[in-house]
Scaffold this active site. Structure first.
Site, PDB file in Angstrom:
ATOM      1  N   SER A  31       0.838  -1.194   0.000  1.00  0.00           N
ATOM      2  CA  SER A  31       0.000   0.000   0.000  1.00  0.00           C
ATOM      3  C   SER A  31       0.871   1.240   0.000  1.00  0.00           C
ATOM      4  O   SER A  31       2.005   1.217   0.488  1.00  0.00           O
ATOM      5  CB  SER A  31      -0.895   0.024   1.237  1.00  0.00           C
ATOM      6  OG  SER A  31      -0.144   0.350   2.401  1.00  0.00           O
ATOM      7  N   ASP A  32       0.340   2.329  -0.550  1.00  0.00           N
ATOM      8  CA  ASP A  32       0.951   3.613  -0.253  1.00  0.00           C
ATOM      9  C   ASP A  32       0.699   3.879   1.220  1.00  0.00           C
ATOM     10  O   ASP A  32      -0.216   3.311   1.827  1.00  0.00           O
ATOM     11  CB  ASP A  32       0.361   4.711  -1.130  1.00  0.00           C
ATOM     12  CG  ASP A  32       1.306   5.901  -1.278  1.00  0.00           C
ATOM     13  OD1 ASP A  32       2.230   6.032  -0.457  1.00  0.00           O
ATOM     14  OD2 ASP A  32       1.106   6.697  -2.207  1.00  0.00           O
ATOM     15  N   TRP A  33       1.500   4.743   1.802  1.00  0.00           N
ATOM     16  CA  TRP A  33       1.467   4.938   3.246  1.00  0.00           C
ATOM     17  C   TRP A  33       0.138   5.590   3.651  1.00  0.00           C
ATOM     18  O   TRP A  33      -0.120   6.746   3.352  1.00  0.00           O
ATOM     19  CB  TRP A  33       2.661   5.776   3.682  1.00  0.00           C
ATOM     20  CG  TRP A  33       3.858   4.958   4.079  1.00  0.00           C
ATOM     21  CD1 TRP A  33       4.545   5.054   5.253  1.00  0.00           C
ATOM     22  CD2 TRP A  33       4.516   3.911   3.342  1.00  0.00           C
ATOM     23  NE1 TRP A  33       5.584   4.130   5.288  1.00  0.00           N
ATOM     24  CE2 TRP A  33       5.579   3.420   4.138  1.00  0.00           C
ATOM     25  CE3 TRP A  33       4.295   3.331   2.095  1.00  0.00           C
ATOM     26  CZ2 TRP A  33       6.425   2.386   3.721  1.00  0.00           C
ATOM     27  CZ3 TRP A  33       5.139   2.295   1.672  1.00  0.00           C
ATOM     28  CH2 TRP A  33       6.176   1.840   2.479  1.00  0.00           C
TER      29      TRP A  33
END
Length: 740
Positions: free
Chosen positions: A264-266
């Site tokens: 995931s992106d953060w």
């Protein structure tokens, strides 16, 4: 009692490590196929160990399985350099003294080289730096398409054309992964603006999705064999991209056969159930803090942590769902941290600095050069006035997650002084004050940029000095502050900030021997373009930025970069800004890509709009003459190939490089198609007077469009044209052919 447990655990690990080859568990035996090792390790893991691998344990790491000797995963922000170490649970700097990196040029610069060899050099160099710092996931490269020049994050990407991005991303990935570091290609997909990036729902037709926004990701997976993909923040079909059935399961794994890990992106995860079933493997950076659960360890309360474990224990979710994720994570480990042949890497070496300089030199674009103003003749030019904040402002700090703690950064003024100072007097004037306070996560500027003088005083000083100079070099453009080239927000307008247009105009009145150097990762408006004799487009070029610029200005290096995106005259000439707010930036968190496939030069061709500077454009200090393109056949079968050949001669007195571009036109199609599309390019180096022949071979794929009704690529029989050009608007010759 605790000591006994620790000793027992160590003995277990030790007993595994000293077994003979025959007794070694399958997952530790590198002679066995990776898939056998994955299955063997998986069956040895507890449910709790499996779930733990699916989410972060710190800002940039996720757990391994110590009991089995499987290491942690450590990610680092890229794609332009290895970010400094941060505290375990905080974004603040950890205060290390040995984590200052080489800052490489931004990916807009890499794309502007149009040189696949430079892409491989870039990947190898940054991969070595990541490996030395013991990272096994590099969060880059970025290949989101340049849809609007207002996108604050465009400087991290590779331009507006899917073919150019596709060809440039593959060597980068291969270079990184040679070092046993996974390239994590981002942001998948449709993350083309920073406005409302966490919430906007992108509505796009399948033709545009498959023809424009997916090809670079597909090439990264199928040609580059990328080991990791990062999901995007935005939504598509009302599902967040990090937990998206259509993008991650149907396309990425189903259609493309991706066998790597999806991270995931953060903070990009928003729902446990969708994260379980819709293709995500590893969750990083979610904003949960654990406090709502009465616990201090935030990571245990991520969507793929305790909530996931609870559903597995109750039987509401089958264990096969966590096994799917852990297989991908284990595959990552066997390709990186558990590969005993993994090289050691190197860090902040002269070779890496030289690689960055070479890439920067090849990516700088000469946009205008009336009266041969450039290169600077130091036999005649004895006093040079340098004006502008960007001449002294460090550009490795800021911009969001790509901000770096560079070992050093040569500013443009320092580069000019070092190269020209022995032969000419170099004088500096500020000209304007932009943002003197750049800082990101504890990395601060080392140079004080504060100046209390008024705009009028600054212009007066610069124009007075300009009258007494042989040449004026204005160095301005954008910077990496909020609302410019920076993650988190988009630009407010196309124009230069900080009253720079006024400064340039007044400088020209004072001294017409003026060079404007624009530093940016985006197109900017240039209302003074018809007055200024020389314009240079350069980028956020990292550690050796000023050195590379100076080498081009004086002609040590003949500029050979070409634009990876179109410069419009005004923002309304850009397609995303031509359909109202519904198209950009969206209304009520919904955005429709109304221009469909007509992005960049495809739009200006269709609407017959003259750009300020076209896609693929760039000048040289020499001249090139093109011959007439020929085809090896007049008709090509659907399963065959056709080749095109053209000669190019350097007709000037200076050695140089030219980027030969192949565009294909479908003369008549059942569906609307662009006037032409890039389907080949080659950068060739020619000595003065030298001539070379360039050949391109294409097949059915280059002639196809995506039929969204049939959900397949179609190449229709009929007439086509192959066009050879020096840019999207400078077509040298063309040849017709038929597809059976």
């Amino acid at each position: 009692m605790k000591c006994v447990k620790i000793v027992a655990s160590l003995l277990l690990i030790g007993s595994i490590s000293v077994n003979t080859q025959a007794q070694k568990p399958v997952y530790q035996d590198e002679t066995r196929p990776i898939e056998e090792r994955v299955e063997d390790a998986l069956k040895r893991m507890t449910l709790e160990e499996k779930v733990a691998m699916c989410h972060a344990q710190s800002k940039f790491s996720s757990p391994g399985v110590p009991r089995l000797g499987i290491p942690e995963n450590w990610a680092t922000d890229g794609p332009h350099g290895i970010r400094p170490e941060v505290l375990w649970d905080e974004w603040d700097q950890a205060g290390w003294t040995n984590d200052s990196c080489i800052a490489f040029p931004a990916l807009t610069c890499l794309a502007a080289t149009w040189n696949k060899d430079m892409s491989l050099l870039y990947g190898r160099s940054i991969g070595e730096e990541a490996r030395y710092r013991n990272k096994n996931i590099l969060l880059g490269p970025g290949v989101n398409i340049y849809r609007t020049p207002l996108n604050g994050r465009n400087f991290e990407y590779m331009g507006e054309d899917p073919y150019l991005s596709s060809k440039m991303v593959v060597p980068y990935i291969q270079g990184v992964q040679e070092n046993g570091v996974a390239a994590c290609v981002k942001h998948f997909a449709l993350n083309n603006q920073e406005v409302d990036r966490h919430t906007v729902n992108v509505v796009v037709d399948d033709r545009a999705l498959y023809e424009i926004y997916l090809p670079a990701f597909k090439a990264a997976v199928q040609e580059g064999q990328a080991w990791a993909i990062m999901g995007a923040y935005n939504r598509y079909k009302d599902q967040w991209a990090c937990q998206n059935q259509y993008l991650l399961n149907d396309i990425l794994r189903g259609e493309w056969g991706f066998d790597g890990v999806v991270v995931s992106d953060w903070g990009g995860v928003n729902n446990t159930e969708q994260a379980i079933y819709h293709g995500l493997d590893m969750e990083f950076g979610s904003w949960t803090d654990g406090l709502g659960e009465g616990a201090s360890n935030a990571y245990d309360y991520y969507y793929l942590a305790n909530p996931f474990l609870k559903l597995l224990r109750s039987g509401e979710v089958k264990e096969e769902e966590v096994d799917k994720k852990v297989r991908n994570i284990l595959r990552l480990a066997f390709r990186t941290t558990m590969d005993t042949k993994r090289p050691w890497g190197s860090f902040v070496t002269p070779e890496h600095a030289a690689a960055g300089r070479k890439i920067a030199e090849e990516g700088i674009v000469l946009l205008q050069n009336k009266n041969n103003t450039l290169p600077i003749d130091l036999n005649k030019v004895k006093k040079i006035l340098v004006v502008g904040e960007n001449a002294i402002k460090p550009m490795t700090v800021g911009g969001g997650s790509s901000s770096l703690k560079a070992k050093y950064e040569v500013s443009p003024l320092d580069g000019i002084t070092e190269r020209m100072g022995a032969q000419a007097e170099i004088v500096y004037a500020r000209g304007y004050v932009g943002d003197p306070t750049s800082e990101y996560n504890g990395v601060k500027l080392k140079r004080d940029l504060h100046d209390s003088r008024s705009a009028a005083e600054l212009i007066a000083e610069a124009t007075t000095l300009a009258k007494d100079a042989d040449m004026v070099i204005f160095i301005g453009g954008l910077n990496k502050s909020d609302n410019q080239d920076c993650e988190g927000n988009d630009r407010k307008h196309l124009e230069l900030p900080y009253n720079q247009d006024k400064v340039i105009t007044e400088l020209y009145k004072a001294n017409s021997n003026l060079v404007v150097v624009n530093i940016s990762g985006n197109a900017v408006a240039m209302p003074w373009v018809n007055q200024v004799p020389a314009i240079v487009q350069t980028w956020y070029n990292g550690t050796e930025s000023g050195t590379a610029l100076a080498s081009v200005l004086v002609g040590d290096v003949n500029p050979s970069g070409k634009l990876p995106f179109t410069f419009p005259v005004k923002i309304q000439d850009n397609p995303s800004s031509s359909f109202g707010e519904a198209s950009y930036p969206g209304i009520d968190k919904v955005q429709e890509y109304k221009e469909s496939i007509f992005v960049g030069y495809r739009w200006t061709d269709k609407e017959k709009i003259k750009p300020l500077f076209p896609f693929g454009y760039g000048l040289s200090y020499t001249t090139f003459q093109y011959g007439k393109v020929t085809a090896d056949k007049k008709e090509v079968a659907a399963d065959g190939n056709i080749s095109f050949t053209v000669s190019v001669k350097n007709t000037g007195a200076t050695d140089g490089a030219e980027i030969v571009q192949l565009y294909i036109r479908d003369v008549k199609s059942s569906l609307p198609r662009p006037v032409k599309e890039l389907k080949g390019f080659e950068k060739i180096y020619l000595k003065a007077g030298e001539e070379k022949t360039v050949s391109f071979t294409i097949g059915k794929e280059a002639l196809s469009f995506f039929d969204d009704k049939k959900h397949e690529w179609i190449a229709e029989s009929g007439d086509f044209e192959a066009l050879i050009g020096a840019s999207a608007t400078d077509i040298k010759s063309k040849v017709s052919f038929k597809l059976k």
